[in-house]
Design an enzyme around this catalytic site. Sequence first.
Site, PDB file in Angstrom:
ATOM      1  N   VAL A   1     -12.198   1.207  -1.428  1.00  0.00           N
ATOM      2  CA  VAL A   1     -11.091   0.259  -1.584  1.00  0.00           C
ATOM      3  C   VAL A   1      -9.777   0.979  -1.313  1.00  0.00           C
ATOM      4  CG1 VAL A   1      -9.928  -1.286  -3.207  1.00  0.00           C
ATOM      5  CG2 VAL A   1     -12.402  -0.946  -3.375  1.00  0.00           C
ATOM      6  N   CYS A   2      -8.923   0.333  -0.523  1.00  0.00           N
ATOM      7  CA  CYS A   2      -7.560   0.844  -0.325  1.00  0.00           C
ATOM      8  C   CYS A   2      -6.604  -0.321  -0.598  1.00  0.00           C
ATOM      9  CB  CYS A   2      -7.399   1.415   1.084  1.00  0.00           C
ATOM     10  SG  CYS A   2      -7.562   0.180   2.403  1.00  0.00           S
ATOM     11  N   TYR A   3      -5.452  -0.320   0.028  1.00  0.00           N
ATOM     12  CA  TYR A   3      -4.472  -1.380  -0.205  1.00  0.00           C
ATOM     13  C   TYR A   3      -4.869  -2.695   0.462  1.00  0.00           C
ATOM     14  CZ  TYR A   3      -1.542   2.479  -1.681  1.00  0.00           C
ATOM     15  OH  TYR A   3      -1.065   3.575  -2.328  1.00  0.00           O
TER      16      TYR A   3
ATOM     17  N   GLY B   1      -7.574  -2.780   3.108  1.00  0.00           N
ATOM     18  CA  GLY B   1      -8.868  -2.711   3.782  1.00  0.00           C
ATOM     19  C   GLY B   1      -8.839  -2.036   5.137  1.00  0.00           C
TER      20      GLY B   1
ATOM     21  N   PHE C   1      -7.509  -3.841  -2.232  1.00  0.00           N
ATOM     22  CA  PHE C   1      -7.155  -4.221  -3.589  1.00  0.00           C
ATOM     23  C   PHE C   1      -6.198  -5.413  -3.605  1.00  0.00           C
ATOM     24  CE2 PHE C   1      -4.604  -4.018  -7.448  1.00  0.00           C
ATOM     25  CZ  PHE C   1      -5.621  -4.181  -8.385  1.00  0.00           C
TER      26      PHE C   1
END
Length: 101
Positions: free
Chosen positions: A58-60, A62, A87
């Site tokens: 998971v990042c900011y 995708g 996220f």
Amino acid sequence: MELNTAADHWQAGDAVFADIRDPQSFAMGHIPGAQRIDNSNLGVFLESVDKDAPIIVVCYHGISSQGAAEYIAAQGFTNVSSMNGGFTAWSMSYPEHVNKE
């Protein structure tokens, strides 16, 4: 991986969520049970997770999680994916399932 599929894995408790966002963003909100990883703890993370366990990165939004997922998969992990929308999508779709420190 689609957001709904990731949420299904989260609800079932059968996946490891690896959050690659910065410490401040993680502290402001993250998926419950997610592990924040970066270069300083990546080795420990890779040693502690079963190579066949589903890992959802998971990042900011995708995007950067795609490269991180590819790197983890290249280390011999068999079931690694990036969560589409990151996220940001999770917090908008499941605000009741966001932990804050």
